[in-house]
Design a protein around this motif. Sequence first.
Motif, PDB file in Angstrom:
ATOM      1  N   PHE A   1       0.753  -1.097  -0.129  1.00  0.00           N
ATOM      2  CA  PHE A   1      -0.018  -0.063   0.119  1.00  0.00           C
ATOM      3  C   PHE A   1       0.673   0.838  -0.088  1.00  0.00           C
ATOM      4  N   SER A   2      -0.291   2.534  -0.182  1.00  0.00           N
ATOM      5  CA  SER A   2       1.274   3.690  -0.050  1.00  0.00           C
ATOM      6  C   SER A   2       0.060   5.218   0.252  1.00  0.00           C
TER       7      SER A   2
ATOM      8  N   LYS B   1      14.127  22.336  13.530  1.00  0.00           N
ATOM      9  CA  LYS B   1      15.557  22.869  14.000  1.00  0.00           C
ATOM     10  C   LYS B   1      16.414  24.079  13.570  1.00  0.00           C
ATOM     11  N   GLY B   2      16.862  25.215  13.389  1.00  0.00           N
ATOM     12  CA  GLY B   2      17.983  26.613  12.910  1.00  0.00           C
ATOM     13  C   GLY B   2      17.350  26.318  11.266  1.00  0.00           C
ATOM     14  N   ALA B   3      16.526  25.822  10.282  1.00  0.00           N
ATOM     15  CA  ALA B   3      15.976  25.793   9.609  1.00  0.00           C
ATOM     16  C   ALA B   3      15.148  26.903   9.212  1.00  0.00           C
ATOM     17  N   PRO B   4      13.934  27.053   8.515  1.00  0.00           N
ATOM     18  CA  PRO B   4      13.095  27.921   8.034  1.00  0.00           C
ATOM     19  C   PRO B   4      11.947  27.208   8.098  1.00  0.00           C
ATOM     20  N   ARG B   5      11.076  27.762   8.332  1.00  0.00           N
ATOM     21  CA  ARG B   5       9.523  26.740   7.976  1.00  0.00           C
ATOM     22  C   ARG B   5       9.509  26.484   6.266  1.00  0.00           C
ATOM     23  N   THR B   6       8.833  24.923   6.492  1.00  0.00           N
ATOM     24  CA  THR B   6       9.031  24.156   4.861  1.00  0.00           C
ATOM     25  C   THR B   6       8.220  23.342   4.451  1.00  0.00           C
ATOM     26  N   THR B   7       7.314  22.318   4.236  1.00  0.00           N
ATOM     27  CA  THR B   7       6.443  22.091   3.733  1.00  0.00           C
ATOM     28  C   THR B   7       7.515  20.825   3.297  1.00  0.00           C
ATOM     29  N   MET B   8       7.247  19.406   3.680  1.00  0.00           N
ATOM     30  CA  MET B   8       7.840  18.415   3.037  1.00  0.00           C
ATOM     31  C   MET B   8       6.422  17.494   2.993  1.00  0.00           C
ATOM     32  N   GLU B   9       7.178  17.011   1.183  1.00  0.00           N
ATOM     33  CA  GLU B   9       6.073  16.118   0.668  1.00  0.00           C
ATOM     34  C   GLU B   9       6.716  14.711   0.131  1.00  0.00           C
ATOM     35  N   GLU B  10       5.557  13.276   0.774  1.00  0.00           N
ATOM     36  CA  GLU B  10       6.658  12.389  -0.068  1.00  0.00           C
ATOM     37  C   GLU B  10       5.535  11.580  -0.143  1.00  0.00           C
ATOM     38  N   ILE B  11       5.577  10.665  -0.888  1.00  0.00           N
ATOM     39  CA  ILE B  11       5.236   9.306  -1.078  1.00  0.00           C
ATOM     40  C   ILE B  11       5.830   8.031   0.047  1.00  0.00           C
ATOM     41  N   CYS B  12       5.349   7.256   0.905  1.00  0.00           N
ATOM     42  CA  CYS B  12       4.752   6.430   1.470  1.00  0.00           C
ATOM     43  C   CYS B  12       5.024   4.726   0.635  1.00  0.00           C
TER      44      CYS B  12
ATOM     45  N   TYR C   1       4.877   0.706   1.143  1.00  0.00           N
ATOM     46  CA  TYR C   1       4.765  -0.140   2.808  1.00  0.00           C
ATOM     47  C   TYR C   1       4.919  -1.803   1.978  1.00  0.00           C
ATOM     48  N   LYS C   2       5.446  -2.767   2.159  1.00  0.00           N
ATOM     49  CA  LYS C   2       4.668  -3.809   2.213  1.00  0.00           C
ATOM     50  C   LYS C   2       4.605  -4.605   3.564  1.00  0.00           C
ATOM     51  N   VAL C   3       2.866  -5.749   3.211  1.00  0.00           N
ATOM     52  CA  VAL C   3       2.838  -6.061   4.685  1.00  0.00           C
ATOM     53  C   VAL C   3       3.155  -7.666   4.185  1.00  0.00           C
ATOM     54  N   GLU C   4       2.921  -8.080   5.381  1.00  0.00           N
ATOM     55  CA  GLU C   4       3.355  -9.992   5.227  1.00  0.00           C
ATOM     56  C   GLU C   4       3.415 -10.359   6.650  1.00  0.00           C
ATOM     57  N   ASP C   5       2.535 -11.050   7.129  1.00  0.00           N
ATOM     58  CA  ASP C   5       2.070 -12.014   7.899  1.00  0.00           C
ATOM     59  C   ASP C   5       1.125 -11.185   8.687  1.00  0.00           C
ATOM     60  N   GLY C   6       0.712  -9.488   8.627  1.00  0.00           N
ATOM     61  CA  GLY C   6      -0.517  -8.620   9.144  1.00  0.00           C
ATOM     62  C   GLY C   6       0.694  -7.778   9.973  1.00  0.00           C
ATOM     63  N   LYS C   7       1.841  -7.571   9.805  1.00  0.00           N
ATOM     64  CA  LYS C   7       3.121  -6.552   9.617  1.00  0.00           C
ATOM     65  C   LYS C   7       3.731  -6.052   8.461  1.00  0.00           C
ATOM     66  N   ILE C   8       3.927  -4.513   8.748  1.00  0.00           N
ATOM     67  CA  ILE C   8       4.560  -2.981   7.810  1.00  0.00           C
ATOM     68  C   ILE C   8       6.197  -4.715   8.113  1.00  0.00           C
ATOM     69  N   ALA C   9       6.379  -5.217   7.177  1.00  0.00           N
ATOM     70  CA  ALA C   9       8.000  -5.490   6.790  1.00  0.00           C
ATOM     71  C   ALA C   9       8.714  -4.404   5.990  1.00  0.00           C
ATOM     72  N   TYR C  10       8.281  -4.103   5.414  1.00  0.00           N
ATOM     73  CA  TYR C  10       9.659  -2.733   4.188  1.00  0.00           C
ATOM     74  C   TYR C  10       8.663  -1.581   4.285  1.00  0.00           C
ATOM     75  N   GLU C  11       9.497  -0.724   4.489  1.00  0.00           N
ATOM     76  CA  GLU C  11       8.720   0.660   3.876  1.00  0.00           C
ATOM     77  C   GLU C  11       9.604   1.323   3.463  1.00  0.00           C
ATOM     78  N   GLU C  12       9.269   2.170   2.096  1.00  0.00           N
ATOM     79  CA  GLU C  12      10.817   3.237   1.652  1.00  0.00           C
ATOM     80  C   GLU C  12       9.581   4.906   0.910  1.00  0.00           C
ATOM     81  N   PHE C  13      10.093   5.435   1.477  1.00  0.00           N
ATOM     82  CA  PHE C  13       9.514   7.536   1.289  1.00  0.00           C
ATOM     83  C   PHE C  13      10.570   7.843   0.342  1.00  0.00           C
TER      84      PHE C  13
END
Length: 124
Positions: free
Chosen positions: A79-80, A90-101, A103-115
């Motif tokens: 899923f994504s 800290k020590g930086a100006p306010r910013t907007t971060m955008e990402e695609i996340c 995930y891979k699920v195995e045996d009912g748990k998240i086994a892998y994530e990549e951002f």
Amino acid sequence: MSTQEVADKLISFCRQGQFSEAINELYGQDIVSVEPDGAPEKEVRGLEAVKQKTENFNNMVEEVHGMEISDPQVADKFFSCTMKMDVTFKGAPRTTMEEICLYKVEDGKIAYEEFFFTPMNPGG
């Protein structure tokens, strides 16, 4: 839990700012977490390492002004979602971060994530 159930729970936890609870309940012991080149930590393995990476990120944040997380897109064991965060590091100006996340699920748990996002320039 099915992939859809894990996805729905993760999104719910994240929308409430309960990232530690999400990790504790939904992540597998052998989780692999991958960030893009230029991020502070490219890859970590294992539940304790992911918890530490999350703590390290939280320690860099001065203030979170807002966050938006899309509904999950689920296919097979994967899923994504998108995450948008209005944040001041800290020590930086306010910013907007955008990402695609992703995930891979195995045996009912998240086994892998990549951002997928463009890492910030050091110093702003």
